[in-house]
Design an enzyme around this catalytic site. Structure first.
Site, PDB file in Angstrom:
ATOM      1  CD  GLU A 252     -13.215  -4.792  -0.848  1.00 57.78           C
ATOM      2  OE1 GLU A 252     -12.072  -5.120  -1.317  1.00 57.78           O
ATOM      3  OE2 GLU A 252     -14.131  -5.405  -0.556  1.00 57.78           O
ATOM      4  CG  ASN A 253      -7.937  -1.979  -5.009  1.00 55.50           C
ATOM      5  OD1 ASN A 253      -7.152  -2.609  -4.704  1.00 55.50           O
ATOM      6  ND2 ASN A 253      -8.387  -0.908  -4.067  1.00 55.50           N
TER       7      ASN A 253
ATOM      8  NE  ARG B  72      -7.724   2.114  -5.298  1.00 58.21           N
ATOM      9  CZ  ARG B  72      -6.674   1.954  -4.635  1.00 58.21           C
ATOM     10  NH1 ARG B  72      -5.381   2.611  -5.511  1.00 58.21           N
ATOM     11  NH2 ARG B  72      -6.221   2.143  -3.629  1.00 58.21           N
TER      12      ARG B  72
ATOM     13  CB  SER C  44      -8.985  -5.218  -3.000  1.00 61.12           C
ATOM     14  OG  SER C  44      -9.079  -3.798  -3.269  1.00 61.12           O
TER      15      SER C  44
ATOM     16  CB  SER D  53      -7.804  -3.324   3.319  1.00 59.86           C
ATOM     17  OG  SER D  53      -7.481  -2.070   3.844  1.00 59.86           O
TER      18      SER D  53
ATOM     19  CG  ASP E 241      -2.244   0.810   1.076  1.00 55.76           C
ATOM     20  OD1 ASP E 241      -2.246   1.567   0.090  1.00 55.76           O
ATOM     21  OD2 ASP E 241      -2.927   1.347   2.123  1.00 55.76           O
TER      22      ASP E 241
ATOM     23  NE  ARG F 138      -7.744   1.085   5.620  1.00 59.93           N
ATOM     24  CZ  ARG F 138      -7.383   2.537   5.960  1.00 59.93           C
ATOM     25  NH1 ARG F 138      -7.593   3.169   7.109  1.00 59.93           N
ATOM     26  NH2 ARG F 138      -7.041   3.513   4.746  1.00 59.93           N
TER      27      ARG F 138
ATOM     28  NE  ARG G 141      -1.418   6.644   1.313  1.00 60.70           N
ATOM     29  CZ  ARG G 141      -1.670   5.764   2.383  1.00 60.70           C
ATOM     30  NH1 ARG G 141      -1.382   6.020   3.651  1.00 60.70           N
ATOM     31  NH2 ARG G 141      -1.763   4.339   2.149  1.00 60.70           N
TER      32      ARG G 141
ATOM     33  NE  ARG H 127      -4.447   7.032  -6.998  1.00 61.10           N
ATOM     34  CZ  ARG H 127      -4.386   6.472  -5.356  1.00 61.10           C
ATOM     35  NH1 ARG H 127      -4.158   7.568  -4.715  1.00 61.10           N
ATOM     36  NH2 ARG H 127      -4.324   5.256  -5.211  1.00 61.10           N
TER      37      ARG H 127
ATOM     38  CG  ASN I 227       1.732   1.686  -5.303  1.00 63.15           C
ATOM     39  OD1 ASN I 227       2.789   1.419  -4.353  1.00 63.15           O
ATOM     40  ND2 ASN I 227       1.361   0.550  -5.919  1.00 63.15           N
TER      41      ASN I 227
END
Ligand code: IPE
Ligand code: IPE
Ligand code: MG
Length: 246
Positions: A73-74, A77, A71, A202, A26, A200, A30, A39, A28
Site C-alpha cells: 500500500e505504501n 504515497r 508495504s 496493516s 511505524d 492495527r 509523525r 517526512r 517516522n
C-alpha cells in the site's frame, strides 16, 4: 563493540530468547512532523534505529528478525517519498552489508521483488548472495510486502500444483500453506511489535502471526531504543503462551 552484550541484556533469560521477532516500524512521518521537518528526515532517523535493533537482535541471539520496511500500500504515497525510501534502502544495504556479513547475518527479503526499481533489486540480490551462506541471524526485510498478496500467490501456486496433478487436494495442510509463503522455512514470529501506537496489523504476516505475542508501543519508531526493545523481550519472557490449551 558490535558483538558485545549490552548491560540491559544481562538479565534476559537465555533459555527464552524469541526465535523470531517481527516489527512494524511505524511513526517516522509523525516524528518528523513534530519537529517541523520533512517526512524523509523521519525515515532517515528511522534507519539509524534499524541499525541498532539489528545489532541488538543479533547480540541477544534472535534467529529471525523481520522488519516491515515498505508495504504494497505504501506505493500509493507521493512519488518523492517513495523514491526517498528506495534511496534510503539502497544506502542501508551499502552501508550495512559488510557488518552484516562479518557478523554471519544472512539477508533475506519478503515481498514483491519484481516491483522494485532495478538498482534496488540489484543491490538486494548482491547482498543476499554475499550473505547467502551465513548461518547466524536471518534479517528478513519486508519490502513491497502485503500479506493478502502473499496469500493470493500461495493460493494460485498450490492450485496450479493440484491442477497439474503434482499434489492431491487432501495433501493441502497448514505446513504446505506455510511452505508456499515468502516466509517458507521460517518459524512463525514469537513477538510482533508495532511502534507509534496504531492498533492495527496493516496487512503484515496475517497467517504467520496467528499465535504471536503482541506488543504495541506508543513510541514513534525513530525514538525506539535498545532499552525499550529489551524491556519488551523481558515482558515476553514473563508471558504464559497457552496456544489454546489450559
Ligand atoms: C513508517 O513510518 C515507515 C513506512 C511506512 C515506510 P510512516 O511513514 O508510516 O510514519 P507515520 O505513520 O506517517 O508517522
Ligand atoms: C505499515 O505502516 C507499513 C510499514 C511500517 C512499512 P503504515 O504507516 O503504512 O500503515 P497504516 O497506513 O498506518 O495502516
Ligand atoms: Mg505509518
Amino acid at each position: 563493540m558490535s558483538s558485545e552484550k549490552t548491560s540491559y541484556s544481562l538479565d534476559l533469560d537465555e533459555a527464552k530468547i524469541p526465535s523470531h521477532v517481527a516489527i512494524i516500524m511505524d511513526g517516522n512521518g509523525r516524528w518528523a512532523k513534530k519537529r517541523i521537518l520533512n517526512r524523509v528526515k523521519g525515515h532517515e532517523r528511522g534507519m539509524e534505529v534499524v541499525r541498532t535493533i539489528v545489532r541488538t537482535s543479533r547480540n541477544i541471539g534472535v534467529s529471525y528478525l523481520t522488519l516491515f520496511a515498505f508495504s504494497t500500500e505504501n506505493w500509493q504515497r507521493p512519488r518523492l517519498e517513495v523514491s526517498a525510501l528506495m534511496s534510503l534502502l539502497k544506502k542501508f544495504l551499502v552501508s550495512e552489508r559488510d557488518e552484516l556479513h562479518d557478523n554471519n547475518v544472512r539477508l533475506n527479503m519478503v515481498g514483491q521483488k519484481e516491483r522494485l526499481p532495478g538498482d534496488v533489486k540489484k543491490l538486494l540480490d548482491e547482498t543476499m548472495s554475499m550473505t547467502g551462506k551465513n548461518t547466524g541471524m536471518v534479517l528478513n526485510l519486508a519490502i513491497s510486502y502485503g500479506s493478502r498478496d502473499e496469500i493470493l500467490q500461495m493460493v494460485r501456486h498450490i492450485s496450479k500444483r493440484v491442477n497439474d496433478g503434482d499434489i492431491k487436494l487432501d495433501e493441502i495442510n497448514h505446513k504446505l500453506i506455510s511452505n508456499h509463503l515468502y516466509t517458507a522455512g521460517m518459524p512463525d514470529p514469537d513477538i510482533l511489535i508495532r511502534t507509534s501506537g496504531e492498533m492495527r496489523i496493516s496487512n503484515f504476516l496475517l497467517w504467520q502471526i496467528a499465535y504471536s505475542e503482541l506488543f504495541i508501543t506508543r513510541t514513534l519508531w525513530p525514538d525506539f531504543t535498545e532499552q525499550e526493545y529489551i524491556e519488551i523481550i523481558k515482558d515476553f519472557q514473563q508471558r504464559d503462551r497457552r496456544f489454546g490449551k489450559v
